[in-house]
Scaffold this motif. Sequence first.
Motif, PDB file in Angstrom:
ATOM      1  N   ASP A  25       0.680  -1.428  -0.209  1.00  0.00           N
ATOM      2  CA  ASP A  25       0.149   0.049  -0.213  1.00  0.00           C
ATOM      3  C   ASP A  25       0.781   1.408   0.228  1.00  0.00           C
ATOM      4  N   ARG A  26       0.880   2.190  -0.441  1.00  0.00           N
ATOM      5  CA  ARG A  26       1.310   3.628  -0.959  1.00  0.00           C
ATOM      6  C   ARG A  26       0.585   4.745   0.085  1.00  0.00           C
ATOM      7  N   LEU A  27       1.165   5.066   1.574  1.00  0.00           N
ATOM      8  CA  LEU A  27       1.817   5.770   2.167  1.00  0.00           C
ATOM      9  C   LEU A  27       1.244   7.237   1.387  1.00  0.00           C
ATOM     10  N   PRO A  28       0.287   7.736   2.518  1.00  0.00           N
ATOM     11  CA  PRO A  28       0.596   9.524   1.704  1.00  0.00           C
ATOM     12  C   PRO A  28       1.352  10.193   1.614  1.00  0.00           C
ATOM     13  N   THR A  29       1.890  11.186   0.777  1.00  0.00           N
ATOM     14  CA  THR A  29       2.406  11.919   1.239  1.00  0.00           C
ATOM     15  C   THR A  29       2.952  12.748   1.548  1.00  0.00           C
ATOM     16  N   GLU A  30       5.350  12.898   1.795  1.00  0.00           N
ATOM     17  CA  GLU A  30       5.561  14.034   2.925  1.00  0.00           C
ATOM     18  C   GLU A  30       4.693  15.618   2.598  1.00  0.00           C
ATOM     19  N   ARG A  31       4.354  15.711   2.092  1.00  0.00           N
ATOM     20  CA  ARG A  31       3.651  17.295   2.269  1.00  0.00           C
ATOM     21  C   ARG A  31       1.940  16.829   2.524  1.00  0.00           C
ATOM     22  N   GLU A  32       1.388  15.421   3.109  1.00  0.00           N
ATOM     23  CA  GLU A  32       0.385  15.428   3.788  1.00  0.00           C
ATOM     24  C   GLU A  32       0.312  14.792   4.725  1.00  0.00           C
ATOM     25  N   TYR A  33       1.769  14.413   5.067  1.00  0.00           N
ATOM     26  CA  TYR A  33       2.705  14.170   6.569  1.00  0.00           C
ATOM     27  C   TYR A  33       2.915  15.474   7.530  1.00  0.00           C
ATOM     28  N   ALA A  34       2.862  16.668   6.717  1.00  0.00           N
ATOM     29  CA  ALA A  34       3.936  17.561   7.171  1.00  0.00           C
ATOM     30  C   ALA A  34       2.793  18.050   7.446  1.00  0.00           C
ATOM     31  N   SER A 238      16.539  14.594  -3.410  1.00  0.00           N
ATOM     32  CA  SER A 238      16.353  12.848  -2.804  1.00  0.00           C
ATOM     33  C   SER A 238      15.200  13.242  -3.190  1.00  0.00           C
ATOM     34  N   ASP A 239      13.908  13.900  -3.553  1.00  0.00           N
ATOM     35  CA  ASP A 239      12.217  14.412  -3.593  1.00  0.00           C
ATOM     36  C   ASP A 239      11.923  12.488  -4.060  1.00  0.00           C
ATOM     37  N   THR A 240      11.203  11.993  -3.417  1.00  0.00           N
ATOM     38  CA  THR A 240      10.114  10.450  -3.776  1.00  0.00           C
ATOM     39  C   THR A 240       8.853  10.770  -4.286  1.00  0.00           C
ATOM     40  N   ASP A 241       8.434  11.828  -4.059  1.00  0.00           N
ATOM     41  CA  ASP A 241       6.784  12.177  -4.233  1.00  0.00           C
ATOM     42  C   ASP A 241       6.815  12.957  -5.352  1.00  0.00           C
ATOM     43  N   ASP A 242       8.060  14.490  -6.115  1.00  0.00           N
ATOM     44  CA  ASP A 242       7.377  14.706  -6.690  1.00  0.00           C
ATOM     45  C   ASP A 242       8.100  15.017  -7.850  1.00  0.00           C
ATOM     46  N   PRO A 243       9.029  15.131  -8.236  1.00  0.00           N
ATOM     47  CA  PRO A 243      10.416  15.038  -9.387  1.00  0.00           C
ATOM     48  C   PRO A 243      10.469  16.481  -9.459  1.00  0.00           C
ATOM     49  N   SER A 244       8.617  17.667  -9.873  1.00  0.00           N
ATOM     50  CA  SER A 244       8.921  18.405 -10.080  1.00  0.00           C
ATOM     51  C   SER A 244       8.791  20.059  -8.395  1.00  0.00           C
ATOM     52  N   PHE A 245       9.345  18.920  -7.796  1.00  0.00           N
ATOM     53  CA  PHE A 245       9.348  19.265  -6.217  1.00  0.00           C
ATOM     54  C   PHE A 245       9.586  20.899  -5.777  1.00  0.00           C
ATOM     55  N   ASP A 246       7.849  22.123  -5.567  1.00  0.00           N
ATOM     56  CA  ASP A 246       8.564  23.390  -5.309  1.00  0.00           C
ATOM     57  C   ASP A 246       9.766  23.987  -4.415  1.00  0.00           C
ATOM     58  N   GLY A 247      10.628  23.415  -5.053  1.00  0.00           N
ATOM     59  CA  GLY A 247      12.121  23.899  -3.598  1.00  0.00           C
ATOM     60  C   GLY A 247      11.980  24.584  -3.411  1.00  0.00           C
ATOM     61  N   TYR A 248      11.148  26.195  -3.483  1.00  0.00           N
ATOM     62  CA  TYR A 248      11.229  27.369  -2.749  1.00  0.00           C
ATOM     63  C   TYR A 248      10.568  27.198  -1.473  1.00  0.00           C
ATOM     64  N   LEU A 249       9.718  25.940  -1.243  1.00  0.00           N
ATOM     65  CA  LEU A 249       9.296  26.219  -0.318  1.00  0.00           C
ATOM     66  C   LEU A 249      10.713  25.812   1.248  1.00  0.00           C
ATOM     67  N   PHE A 250      11.624  25.118   0.222  1.00  0.00           N
ATOM     68  CA  PHE A 250      12.596  25.096   1.778  1.00  0.00           C
ATOM     69  C   PHE A 250      13.343  25.921   1.774  1.00  0.00           C
ATOM     70  N   THR A 251      13.815  26.866   0.586  1.00  0.00           N
ATOM     71  CA  THR A 251      14.967  28.126   1.070  1.00  0.00           C
ATOM     72  C   THR A 251      14.553  28.759   1.758  1.00  0.00           C
ATOM     73  N   ARG A 252      13.543  29.340   2.052  1.00  0.00           N
ATOM     74  CA  ARG A 252      12.323  29.583   2.929  1.00  0.00           C
ATOM     75  C   ARG A 252      12.517  29.520   4.324  1.00  0.00           C
ATOM     76  N   GLY A 253      13.657  28.666   4.598  1.00  0.00           N
ATOM     77  CA  GLY A 253      13.844  28.495   5.779  1.00  0.00           C
ATOM     78  C   GLY A 253      13.520  27.144   6.434  1.00  0.00           C
ATOM     79  N   LEU A 254      13.000  26.259   5.469  1.00  0.00           N
ATOM     80  CA  LEU A 254      12.492  24.946   6.032  1.00  0.00           C
ATOM     81  C   LEU A 254      10.650  24.852   6.952  1.00  0.00           C
ATOM     82  N   GLU A 255      10.924  25.731   6.480  1.00  0.00           N
ATOM     83  CA  GLU A 255       9.476  26.563   7.074  1.00  0.00           C
ATOM     84  C   GLU A 255       8.299  24.938   7.070  1.00  0.00           C
ATOM     85  N   ARG A 256       7.173  24.739   7.246  1.00  0.00           N
ATOM     86  CA  ARG A 256       6.185  23.908   7.355  1.00  0.00           C
ATOM     87  C   ARG A 256       5.218  24.614   6.573  1.00  0.00           C
ATOM     88  N   SER A 257       5.237  23.237   5.013  1.00  0.00           N
ATOM     89  CA  SER A 257       4.605  23.041   3.900  1.00  0.00           C
ATOM     90  C   SER A 257       3.035  24.103   4.212  1.00  0.00           C
TER      91      SER A 257
END
Length: 259
Positions: A25-34, A238-257
């Motif tokens: 079974d596939r688990l929810p995405t990282e974003r959903e768990y976040a 290393s993203d597994t959910d979406d190869p086109s992950f919107d990396g700008y979320l990360f560069t703003r200080g690893l804030e919550r999705s």
Amino acid sequence: MRRQYQTIGEQIGQQIDRDGYRPGDRLPTEREYAERFDVSRTVVREAFIMLELAGRVEVRKGSGTYVCPPGDHRGPTPAAAQAIPAPAEDIGPFELLRARQIVESAVAAAAAELVTPGDIRALSTLLAEERRAIETSIGGQELTNAPDQADRAFHLLIARASQNTLLEDAVNRLWEQRDRSPMWRRLHGRIMDFSYRRSWLDDHDRILASLKKRDSTGAHKAMWDHIEHVMHTLFTHSDTDDPSFDGYLFTRGLERSSS
């Protein structure tokens, strides 16, 4: 000390058992768990790596995370498990990078005030060695240990240039923690394209330029930006959910999705 990724990983494991997930079974995405746990995606990724090492889940790049059968072969063998530190002894890769960012930026600023001509020559030599090693590895499509060794030597020499043995020891311990971390090795195991290492050389050039000018503020910023760049690159690659992950979320200080 209990780490955040351990708490989240255990909660995900409990949900797998409680909610009746079956092998495959596939688990929810990282974003959903976040969003569910109100944490950053980096913490969720570290939790997945912990569960992967324990043989509870299988992570498929570009597809997601799936439940493994009990005792699945993807988990560590008994012999390998003995080599894996207890969870409390391992540090999540992004937590470790954040610690390095704080410590090494301050160390670079201190080194800029005391760096010697000999230090500058040695750093320039290491940077040239790193460049050759990266081009050789990328040309063969296989990243050897040589670029990583030159990278580490570059950072440790900056710490030594601070002429403070406690600061040098602190930086060395952070790198040693990285080298013995199964979570760090598993994160890197997901990355197949090594060309990103070229852009880190430009970061090192900027750090060295600030040291040459004895510019403490510039050295602090150059080191901070470099490790921020490292975090962003490793997270994106290393993203597994979406190869086109919107990396700008990360560069703003690893804030919550937030999407």
